[in-house]
Scaffold this motif. Structure first.
Motif, PDB file in Angstrom:
ATOM      1  N   PRO A   1       2.129  -8.658  -1.603  1.00 23.72           N
ATOM      2  CA  PRO A   1       2.756  -9.888  -1.103  1.00 23.72           C
ATOM      3  C   PRO A   1       2.358 -10.157   0.350  1.00 23.72           C
ATOM      4  CG  PRO A   1       4.353  -8.099  -1.151  1.00 23.72           C
ATOM      5  CD  PRO A   1       3.085  -7.570  -1.762  1.00 23.72           C
ATOM      6  N   PHE A   2       2.368 -11.422   0.718  1.00 28.34           N
ATOM      7  CA  PHE A   2       2.095 -11.778   2.109  1.00 28.34           C
ATOM      8  C   PHE A   2       3.325 -11.428   2.933  1.00 28.34           C
ATOM      9  CE2 PHE A   2       1.784 -14.293   5.905  1.00 28.34           C
ATOM     10  CZ  PHE A   2       0.436 -14.205   6.215  1.00 28.34           C
ATOM     11  N   ALA A   3       3.113 -10.830   4.093  1.00 28.90           N
ATOM     12  CA  ALA A   3       4.193 -10.487   5.023  1.00 28.90           C
ATOM     13  C   ALA A   3       3.583 -10.380   6.415  1.00 28.90           C
ATOM     14  CB  ALA A   3       4.834  -9.156   4.626  1.00 28.90           C
ATOM     15  N   ASN A   4       4.425 -10.346   7.432  1.00 29.86           N
ATOM     16  CA  ASN A   4       3.933 -10.228   8.799  1.00 29.86           C
ATOM     17  C   ASN A   4       3.053  -8.999   8.989  1.00 29.86           C
ATOM     18  OD1 ASN A   4       5.006 -12.584   9.830  1.00 29.86           O
ATOM     19  ND2 ASN A   4       6.923 -11.617  10.454  1.00 29.86           N
ATOM     20  N   LYS A   5       3.367  -7.900   8.287  1.00 27.92           N
ATOM     21  CA  LYS A   5       2.601  -6.662   8.484  1.00 27.92           C
ATOM     22  C   LYS A   5       1.179  -6.728   7.939  1.00 27.92           C
ATOM     23  CE  LYS A   5       5.230  -4.528   4.774  1.00 27.92           C
ATOM     24  NZ  LYS A   5       6.137  -3.428   4.513  1.00 27.92           N
ATOM     25  N   VAL A   6       0.835  -7.733   7.150  1.00 29.20           N
ATOM     26  CA  VAL A   6      -0.541  -7.878   6.657  1.00 29.20           C
ATOM     27  C   VAL A   6      -1.226  -9.113   7.245  1.00 29.20           C
ATOM     28  CG1 VAL A   6      -0.134  -6.601   4.514  1.00 29.20           C
ATOM     29  CG2 VAL A   6       0.155  -9.085   4.530  1.00 29.20           C
ATOM     30  N   GLN A   7      -0.560  -9.762   8.193  1.00 25.55           N
ATOM     31  CA  GLN A   7      -1.108 -10.980   8.797  1.00 25.55           C
ATOM     32  C   GLN A   7      -2.070 -10.624   9.929  1.00 25.55           C
ATOM     33  OE1 GLN A   7       0.874 -15.061   9.656  1.00 25.55           O
ATOM     34  NE2 GLN A   7       1.496 -13.721  11.319  1.00 25.55           N
ATOM     35  N   GLY A   8      -3.171 -11.345   9.985  1.00 26.83           N
ATOM     36  CA  GLY A   8      -4.114 -11.226  11.091  1.00 26.83           C
ATOM     37  C   GLY A   8      -3.910 -12.420  12.003  1.00 26.83           C
TER      38      GLY A   8
ATOM     39  N   ARG B   1       5.378   1.458 -10.912  1.00 26.17           N
ATOM     40  CA  ARG B   1       4.476   0.481 -10.311  1.00 26.17           C
ATOM     41  C   ARG B   1       3.849   1.000  -9.026  1.00 26.17           C
ATOM     42  NH1 ARG B   1       7.358  -4.611  -9.127  1.00 26.17           N
ATOM     43  NH2 ARG B   1       8.670  -3.149  -8.064  1.00 26.17           N
ATOM     44  N   THR B   2       4.405   2.068  -8.443  1.00 27.69           N
ATOM     45  CA  THR B   2       3.872   2.574  -7.181  1.00 27.69           C
ATOM     46  C   THR B   2       3.526   4.058  -7.220  1.00 27.69           C
ATOM     47  OG1 THR B   2       6.079   3.073  -6.333  1.00 27.69           O
ATOM     48  CG2 THR B   2       5.168   0.905  -5.813  1.00 27.69           C
ATOM     49  N   GLU B   3       3.946   4.800  -8.221  1.00 27.65           N
ATOM     50  CA  GLU B   3       3.766   6.249  -8.180  1.00 27.65           C
ATOM     51  C   GLU B   3       2.300   6.681  -8.149  1.00 27.65           C
ATOM     52  OE1 GLU B   3       4.125   7.793 -12.750  1.00 27.65           O
ATOM     53  OE2 GLU B   3       5.976   7.356 -11.698  1.00 27.65           O
ATOM     54  N   LEU B   4       1.385   5.871  -8.651  1.00 27.36           N
ATOM     55  CA  LEU B   4      -0.033   6.218  -8.616  1.00 27.36           C
ATOM     56  C   LEU B   4      -0.704   5.791  -7.321  1.00 27.36           C
ATOM     57  CD1 LEU B   4      -1.061   5.265 -12.266  1.00 27.36           C
ATOM     58  CD2 LEU B   4      -0.537   7.533 -11.354  1.00 27.36           C
ATOM     59  N   LEU B   5      -0.011   5.065  -6.491  1.00 26.90           N
ATOM     60  CA  LEU B   5      -0.593   4.560  -5.251  1.00 26.90           C
ATOM     61  C   LEU B   5      -0.241   5.476  -4.078  1.00 26.90           C
ATOM     62  CD1 LEU B   5       0.192   0.761  -5.667  1.00 26.90           C
ATOM     63  CD2 LEU B   5      -2.000   1.899  -5.999  1.00 26.90           C
ATOM     64  N   PRO B   6      -1.162   5.654  -3.141  1.00 25.82           N
ATOM     65  CA  PRO B   6      -0.883   6.484  -1.968  1.00 25.82           C
ATOM     66  C   PRO B   6       0.096   5.791  -1.018  1.00 25.82           C
ATOM     67  CG  PRO B   6      -3.086   5.572  -1.834  1.00 25.82           C
ATOM     68  CD  PRO B   6      -2.537   5.167  -3.166  1.00 25.82           C
ATOM     69  N   PRO B   7       0.637   6.545  -0.056  1.00 26.74           N
ATOM     70  CA  PRO B   7       1.620   5.986   0.884  1.00 26.74           C
ATOM     71  C   PRO B   7       1.129   4.738   1.613  1.00 26.74           C
ATOM     72  CG  PRO B   7       1.608   8.363   1.042  1.00 26.74           C
ATOM     73  CD  PRO B   7       0.473   7.994   0.121  1.00 26.74           C
ATOM     74  N   TYR B   8      -0.168   4.669   1.939  1.00 26.29           N
ATOM     75  CA  TYR B   8      -0.701   3.487   2.628  1.00 26.29           C
ATOM     76  C   TYR B   8      -0.423   2.226   1.818  1.00 26.29           C
ATOM     77  CZ  TYR B   8      -4.004   0.052   4.405  1.00 26.29           C
ATOM     78  OH  TYR B   8      -4.556  -1.098   4.898  1.00 26.29           O
ATOM     79  N   ALA B   9      -0.664   2.292   0.519  1.00 33.37           N
ATOM     80  CA  ALA B   9      -0.449   1.132  -0.348  1.00 33.37           C
ATOM     81  C   ALA B   9       1.031   0.756  -0.382  1.00 33.37           C
ATOM     82  CB  ALA B   9      -0.956   1.426  -1.756  1.00 33.37           C
ATOM     83  N   ARG B  10       1.870   1.750  -0.472  1.00 34.76           N
ATOM     84  CA  ARG B  10       3.322   1.478  -0.499  1.00 34.76           C
ATOM     85  C   ARG B  10       3.786   0.881   0.826  1.00 34.76           C
ATOM     86  NH1 ARG B  10       3.104   6.486  -3.302  1.00 34.76           N
ATOM     87  NH2 ARG B  10       3.930   7.585  -1.482  1.00 34.76           N
ATOM     88  N   ALA B  11       3.156   1.300   1.938  1.00 35.33           N
ATOM     89  CA  ALA B  11       3.526   0.766   3.256  1.00 35.33           C
ATOM     90  C   ALA B  11       3.251  -0.731   3.349  1.00 35.33           C
ATOM     91  CB  ALA B  11       2.780   1.507   4.355  1.00 35.33           C
ATOM     92  N   LEU B  12       2.265  -1.214   2.589  1.00 38.94           N
ATOM     93  CA  LEU B  12       1.944  -2.645   2.580  1.00 38.94           C
ATOM     94  C   LEU B  12       2.548  -3.345   1.365  1.00 38.94           C
ATOM     95  CD1 LEU B  12      -1.755  -2.656   3.839  1.00 38.94           C
ATOM     96  CD2 LEU B  12       0.365  -2.864   5.138  1.00 38.94           C
ATOM     97  N   ASP B  13       3.496  -2.682   0.713  1.00 43.14           N
ATOM     98  CA  ASP B  13       4.236  -3.231  -0.440  1.00 43.14           C
ATOM     99  C   ASP B  13       3.351  -3.545  -1.640  1.00 43.14           C
ATOM    100  OD1 ASP B  13       6.625  -3.067   1.030  1.00 43.14           O
ATOM    101  OD2 ASP B  13       6.299  -5.048   1.896  1.00 43.14           O
ATOM    102  N   MET B  14       2.252  -2.823  -1.800  1.00 44.36           N
ATOM    103  CA  MET B  14       1.392  -3.010  -2.971  1.00 44.36           C
ATOM    104  C   MET B  14       2.057  -2.367  -4.187  1.00 44.36           C
ATOM    105  SD  MET B  14      -2.359  -2.062  -1.478  1.00 44.36           S
ATOM    106  CE  MET B  14      -2.859  -2.604   0.140  1.00 44.36           C
TER     107      MET B  14
END
Length: 136
Positions: free
Chosen positions: A35-42, A7-20
């Protein structure tokens, strides 16, 4: 040795850092979930525009990779232009995105990426991305 998560191997590290994660296909293209989390909140209770933009970019990249793989093409690509239309605020819930390759030519690829939360027919953001293709 750890087995890579498909589910993540095709995604770059940036995407994994935001739990995509890629959760499957939507209309034949990889579906990405964030998913919604504090690290993606504005602003309080809402997604940050940069996180949404990053999600759309990841959806576009996954869509191009998928389309190139489907036609047995090993081209590399780089983004040359992007336009993002923010339509409504993303709230405290999971956000989904998918890219649709609208043109896959010899030298250019065009992708429309959409992000939504409750209903794919009601996007919160749409992006139009253009990529330069390069073959070895």
């Amino acid at each position: 040795m750890t087995t890579p998560d498909p589910r993540t191997e095709l995604l770059p590290p940036y995407a994994r850092a935001l739990d995509m994660v890629i959760t499957g296909l939507h209309n034949g293209a990889p579906l990405i979930e964030m998913p919604f989390a504090n690290k993606v909140q504005g602003r309080p209770g809402f997604l940050h525009g940069g996180a949404i933009s990053g999600l759309l970019e990841m959806a576009a990249v996954a869509a191009i990779q998928h389309a190139l793989h489907e036609r047995g093409d090993e081209a590399t690509f780089k983004q040359v232009n992007v336009t993002i239309d923010f339509m409504r605020g993303g709230v405290r819930q999971t956000t989904y995105a998918v890219g649709e390759v609208t043109r896959l030519g010899r030298t250019m690829a065009n992708v429309e990426a959409r992000a939504w939360q409750d209903d794919p027919a009601k996007p919160i953001t749409i992006a139009y991305l253009h990529y330069l293709l390069k073959r070895s």
